[in-house]
Write an enzyme that holds these catalytic residues in place. Structure first.
Site, mmCIF file in Angstrom:
data_model
loop_
_atom_site.group_PDB
_atom_site.id
_atom_site.type_symbol
_atom_site.label_atom_id
_atom_site.label_comp_id
_atom_site.label_asym_id
_atom_site.label_seq_id
_atom_site.Cartn_x
_atom_site.Cartn_y
_atom_site.Cartn_z
ATOM 1 N N LYS B 78 0.857 -1.192 0.000
ATOM 2 C CA LYS B 78 0.000 0.000 0.000
ATOM 3 C C LYS B 78 0.887 1.234 0.000
ATOM 4 O O LYS B 78 1.904 1.273 0.707
ATOM 5 C CB LYS B 78 -0.908 -0.023 1.237
ATOM 6 C CG LYS B 78 -1.930 1.121 1.277
ATOM 7 C CD LYS B 78 -2.847 1.033 2.500
ATOM 8 C CE LYS B 78 -3.903 2.131 2.471
ATOM 9 N NZ LYS B 78 -4.836 2.058 3.613
ATOM 10 N N SER B 158 -9.806 2.387 2.747
ATOM 11 C CA SER B 158 -8.873 3.066 1.880
ATOM 12 C C SER B 158 -7.889 2.124 1.172
ATOM 13 O O SER B 158 -7.266 2.521 0.207
ATOM 14 C CB SER B 158 -8.060 4.074 2.690
ATOM 15 O OG SER B 158 -7.245 3.398 3.636
ATOM 16 N N SER B 182 -10.304 0.327 7.035
ATOM 17 C CA SER B 182 -9.655 0.379 5.711
ATOM 18 C C SER B 182 -8.991 -0.908 5.268
ATOM 19 O O SER B 182 -8.538 -0.997 4.123
ATOM 20 C CB SER B 182 -8.620 1.498 5.685
ATOM 21 O OG SER B 182 -9.260 2.736 5.566
#
Lengths: 485, 491, 95
Positions: B78, B158, B182
């Site tokens: 990420k 997210s 998330s």
């Protein structure tokens, strides 16, 4: 202390002063990062990515800095808080890389304490300490390297500071300076801050307000970052007069932050910082509550050296020194140690005189500290010993001192080598006295009716003996020979 | 080659160890898959050269009989995690071009254990979002689509890039982060497994901060065992993070497949929220039945303050974010806008560098911390947070873990919830309480809805008791036997 | 609590985010909406409750006073939009 009042056109005013002293912790590394603390490194050479506020960087607290805060708190007889916390103070400035300063607003590490301050005249007063907390210093903005840009050096960013906040307990510029001086002495004795004001390692924000004697507190102005005793006093005097003038003209004081301009000797409003501040303090979520074990606090307490106030009292009592001499000699650890080594087994008052007047005077003229004294304490003690035992006169001692300063050996060596031993041998002196009287019969006759004229005879004998005669012995002999009582 | 990308992380590591294929082979397979799947917009940066270099180094270690627990396994990262020398933007224009001179602890741990980095994964800007639409680099598409529809769906957020890439077989697993859901919400939306461990289990050092007291890293993978394997490598005490827990990391993989008989599973009655789709309700009941069948004792519990978790979160998280994001000022790194004065440069940099959602949250955070509002908003939210955590503590007196739905809906269409921020925020209603209390939570794919979209069930456990979660998640995984895969429309 | 355009202007200024005049009213409405939803927290009895700033029960760990970082200006200047002679260069600060 009524003499500290300001006489205005409309009557007397009292100054009320409180100080926030920022003392840089004498640590190797920064408060929350492993970058070095120091003076004189190249720009941004002592900056970690933590200090520069890079993404994802996190603070970890320096144990030594915590210990120094506790130590200082103990030195201020203050309450040590077993649990304290760190908060963020949020504002934007190019030398504040994180966009916030990590400080301790709500739960400081040290609470209330007190500092006994001694004035030069030996009188004392107590300043209440409101709190001491740990916080980060900011970096440095340099505005004169380029006409259109500001240059930023973050070497200072993240350096540990102890902010020591006093109560508004001072009433004159001199007292404020005495407070800072006493505090500085304490910090240096504790070894928690080197107190170097020139390097900015100790600096004060001064809160100044004025009021009619007996009335409530007036509106205060804060003068930021004043970094010498002289400037502290100048800034206060200027600011107090400014406030009195405004009030006497029927005006009102606006609470604001002001800057002291040493060049002009005046304070001025920091307009750029006047914009409403709202620091949005909140607990720093990157840090946990700081909890101090009782045992650690006690360990620190046990390690405390003799503190300046206690030492000053001891010097006055044990050695019989004046308040002034005791104050001067305890102002620095090294001085006190020097004096005590020199005074061992000697007339301590005499050693104190020689240390304060001759040695420190000479050192200060050459801008040197006592650690750089060319005369070791044992040698100065020896010199005083020679005076005490009558081997040399005080006057000769001055000559010897010069030779010691030049590094010409021990006191006794110098005295013997240079033949400076005081002549107390009555036989040798009698001969000189008789010869003198015989050569000056008219003066000898005159002195009988005018005894104070004996000084001329004493002077002649001293001259004859190259200053080495013991003046007391000479005096006694002359009196006996000339028949003066 | 598709075979290699379809492997679970656990099987791939075993295949590498036994030299059935090389790290270079499996890495190339993934790089090809990534190239063919760019329309998903899952990766913001692909690092093929570094990947192959790391893979060859892994092959050399394997040849020498060495190698860590993830040796040769290609993973995605990420973009919230700093990767040394590789652009790290956290989905924000304000960090465009930023190349950290350091590697985050979590990714460094993965490389230490032999994993191979394929690239950086798209995400909501600064992890603020539940649909990946706030990314400065465009939204990520969910590999899943409603049956008979070509409409692009959100992979959630997210960690949308992480979830999408794992679901589309572009990497064997991916790092993700979870501040309010998330990890778990995108895992649920993409039929993958996502675990947010106990706060402090994974170091936050080098992970771009959103809300420091809530942010926690974790993996998104295709099986519960994979999650256990990857989390074990990511975890560990880090002296560089003051909030990192000084505890040993258990071998989480040992807990998967363990007997769950006798474990008490709590069903919190307050999680039956108004307007919850019947499908979600049914799935939840199904999950209860599966665990009961596996021998768990089901108990009803009450978490009375749980309904206040979202509003409390929307004070605490923006407040911390408003301060955490102050460092993005254009002075030392990242984007700097023009302007006549310093203040203008600050204001323009942040206006142009941040997207609307980030700006909105900074404004709210600034407001709730500002003079006169601190007590009414921030301090009150922290007290409610305590109430929420206390609720969990009471629940642990009667149960060992909680079972809830992961999300109140299945994946929705991109652009669907733009109009009202609060509607978007409600996505996190089931996940946020665990963040506030710092507890571990795992989302396990449990079934498909009527449109053929995946749905997930969430398990929440005691602090540091990920082991129990892995055992229960393993039981759910086995019972659900979720094998569905999205149709490969993107390549 | 309803937030007006003036408040948004003040808060945006504090947060150093330029918001055009035309955005102030819409933002005020949005933020008011969110704050209105948040206000349900007032229903919770928080009398005597200790605020919870962190989920960690441990206390602050301490680092030894050892220099282990810094010393490499290029490392911190490498991403700077402008730097010169070892300094970060930023827009003129007017004191």
């Amino acid at each position: 202390m009524t003499d500290t009042l300001i006489q205005g056109r409309t009557g007397p005013w009292e100054i009320v002063l409180g100080l926030e002293v920022h003392a840089q912790v004498a640590s190797r590394a920064k408060l929350f990062s492993g970058a070095a603390v120091g003076f004189g490194a190249g720009p941004n050479a002592q900056v970690s990515t933590v200090d520069a506020g890079f993404p994802g960087m996190l603070p970890v607290l320096n144990r030594f800095c915590v210990e120094q805060a506790v130590k200082t708190g103990l030195g201020l007889n203050a309450q040590i808080h077993r649990t304290s916390r760190f908060d963020r103070k949020n504002y934007f400035y190019p030398d504040l890389p994180q966009g916030y300063q990590i400080s301790q607003l709500y739960h400081p590490i040290v609470g209330e304490g007190a500092l006994e301050v001694e004035r030069d005249d030996g009188s004392t007063f107590t300043v209440g300490i409101e709190r001491l907390h740990l916080e980060q210093d900011a970096g440095k903005s340099i505005h004169d390297m380029d006409p259109h840009s500001t240059y930023v050096d973050l070497n200072r960013s993240g350096t540990a500071l102890m902010e020591i906040v006093s109560r508004p307990d001072m009433r004159s510029a001199e007292d404020a300076a005495a407070y800072v001086r006493t505090l500085r002495t304490l910090l240096r004795a504790l070894g928690t801050c080197d107190g170097d004001m020139e390097k900015g390692n100790l600096r004060a924000d001064v809160n100044v307000s004025v009021r009619r004697p007996g009335e409530g507190l007036g509106t205060r102005c804060e003068i930021k970052n004043v970094n010498s005793f002289r400037f502290i006093m100048q800034a206060i005097e200027y600011e107090a007069r400014r406030q009195v003038e405004i009030l006497e003209d029927g005006g009102k004081i606006t609470q604001e932050t002001r800057l002291f301009d040493p060049g002009r000797g005046e304070t001025r409003s920091m307009r750029s910082k006047e914009e409403a501040h709202d620091y949005r303090y909140f607990p720093d979520p990157d840090l946990l509550p700081l909890v101090l074990e009782e045992a650690w606090i006690e360990e620190i307490r046990a390690s405390l050296p003799e503190l300046p106030a206690a030492r000053r009292r001891r010097f006055a009592e044990q050695y019989g020194l004046t308040a002034y001499d005791a104050g001067v000699l305890t102002a620095e650890d090294e001085r006190a140690a020097y004096f005590e080594r020199a005074a061992g087994g000697r007339n301590a008052k005499l050693v104190a005189n020689w240390t304060v007047n001759d040695l420190l005077g000479r050192l200060s003229a050459e801008d040197r500290g006592i650690a750089e004294s060319p005369i070791p304490p044992e040698t100065l003690g020896e010199l005083v010993g020679l005076i005490e035992e009558g081997t040399i006169s005080s006057k000769i001692a001055k000559t010897v001192f010069e030779k010691l300063w030049a590094g010409e050996g021990s006191a006794r060596e110098v005295v013997e080598r240079e033949g400076l031993v005081q002549v107390s041998d009555t036989g040798a002196l009698e001969a000189a006295v008789d010869k003198l009287i015989a050569a000056n019969p008219d003066k000898a006759e005159a002195v009988k009716s005018k005894p104070q004229a004996i000084g001329w005879f004493v002077g002649q004998v001293m001259k004859e003996t190259g200053g080495k005669a013991n003046p007391a012995v000479v005096n006694a002999l002359l009196r006996a020979r000339l028949g003066i009582d | 080659m598709t075979e290699l990308t379809a492997l679970t992380l656990t099987d791939a590591v075993e295949g590498l160890r036994t030299k059935r294929f090389s790290a270079e082979e499996i890495t190339r397979a993934h790089l090809e898959a990534m190239e063919g799947a760019r329309t998903l917009n899952a990766f913001t940066v692909e690092t093929p050269d570094r990947a192959l270099e790391m893979a060859r180094a892994s092959d050399a270690r394997i040849a020498r009989g060495e190698g860590g627990p993830l040796e040769g396994a290609p993973l995605g990262v990420k973009d919230l995690f700093s990767t040394e020398g590789v652009e790290t933007t956290a989905g924000s224009r304000i960090l465009q071009g930023f190349k950290p001179p350091y590697e985050s602890t979590v990714t460094a741990n993965l490389w230490r254990d032999g994993a191979v980095m394929l690239g950086k994964l798209n995400m909501d800007e600064f992890a603020m979002g539940s649909s990946n639409e706030t990314s400065a680099w465009g939204p990520v598409a969910n590999p899943w689509r409603s049956r008979g529809s070509n409409a692009s769906l959100t992979p959630g957020g997210s960690s949308g890039g992480s979830a999408s890439a794992v679901a589309a077989d572009l990497c064997l697993g991916a790092t993700a982060s979870d501040t309010g859901g998330s990890i778990r919400q995108p895992a649920a939306f993409t039929g993958t497994v996502g675990i947010k461990p106990t706060y402090g289990r994974c170091s936050r050092w080098g992970m771009v901060a959103f809300a420091s007291s809530l942010d926690q890293a974790g993996p998104i993978t295709r099986s519960v065992s994979d999650a256990a394997l990857m989390l074990r490598s990511m975890s560990g005490h880090d002296p560089k993070d003051s909030t990192s827990l000084p505890v040993e990391t258990p071998d989480f993989t040992q807990f998967v497949g363990r007997d769950v008989r006798g474990l008490r599973v709590g069903v919190p009655r307050e999680y039956r929220v108004d307007g919850m789709p019947a499908e979600i309700e049914q799935l939840w009941e199904q999950g209860v039945a599966w665990l009961r069948d596996a021998g768990c004792e089901i108990v009803e519990v009450s978490l009375p303050h749980t309904r206040y978790a979202l509003p409390a979160y929307y004070i605490v998280a923006p407040a911390e974010a408003s301060s955490n994001l102050a460092r993005y000022d254009g002075m030392r790194f990242g984007y700097r806008a023009g302007g006549g004065t310093l203040t203008e440069v600050y204001e323009n940099t942040r206006a142009e560098g941040f997207g609307d959602e980030v700006k909105r949250r900074i404004l709210i955070g600034t407001y709730v911390l500002s003079a006169g509002f601190y007590d009414a908003y921030y301090l009150r939210a922290l007290k409610v947070r305590r109430r929420i955590a206390d609720d969990f503590d009471r629940a642990w007196e009667t149960c060992d873990a909680l079972l809830t739905p992961s999300t109140p809906t299945a994946a929705f269409a991109l652009g669907d919830k733009d109009a009202d921020p609060v509607t978007m925020y409600l996505n996190d209603v089931f996940t946020v309480p665990a963040n506030l209390a710092g507890l571990p939570g795992i989302s396990v794919p449990a079934g498909l809805d009527a449109n053929g979209l995946p749905l997930g069930l969430q398990l929440v456990g005691r602090a540091l008791d990920e082991g129990t979660l892995f055992s229960l998640a393993g039981a759910l995984e086995q019972a659900a036997a979720f094998r569905a895969k999205p149709e490969r429309w993107w390549s | 609590m309803a937030v007006d355009a003036e408040t948004v202007r003040r808060v945006a200024r504090l947060a150093r985010i330029a918001e055009p005049e035309a955005r102030l009213d819409p933002l005020a409405r949005e933020i008011s909406g969110i704050l209105g939803w948040i206000e349900q927290l007032n229903e919770v009895d928080v009398e005597g409750v200790e605020p919870m700033a962190t989920a960690v029960h441990a206390t602050q760990p301490l680092r030894e006073d050892v220099v282990a970082d810094g010393g490499d200006p290029a490392r911190v200047l490498g991403n700077a939009p402008r730097s010169d002679d070892g300094f970060f260069v930023v827009p003129k600060v007017v004191e």
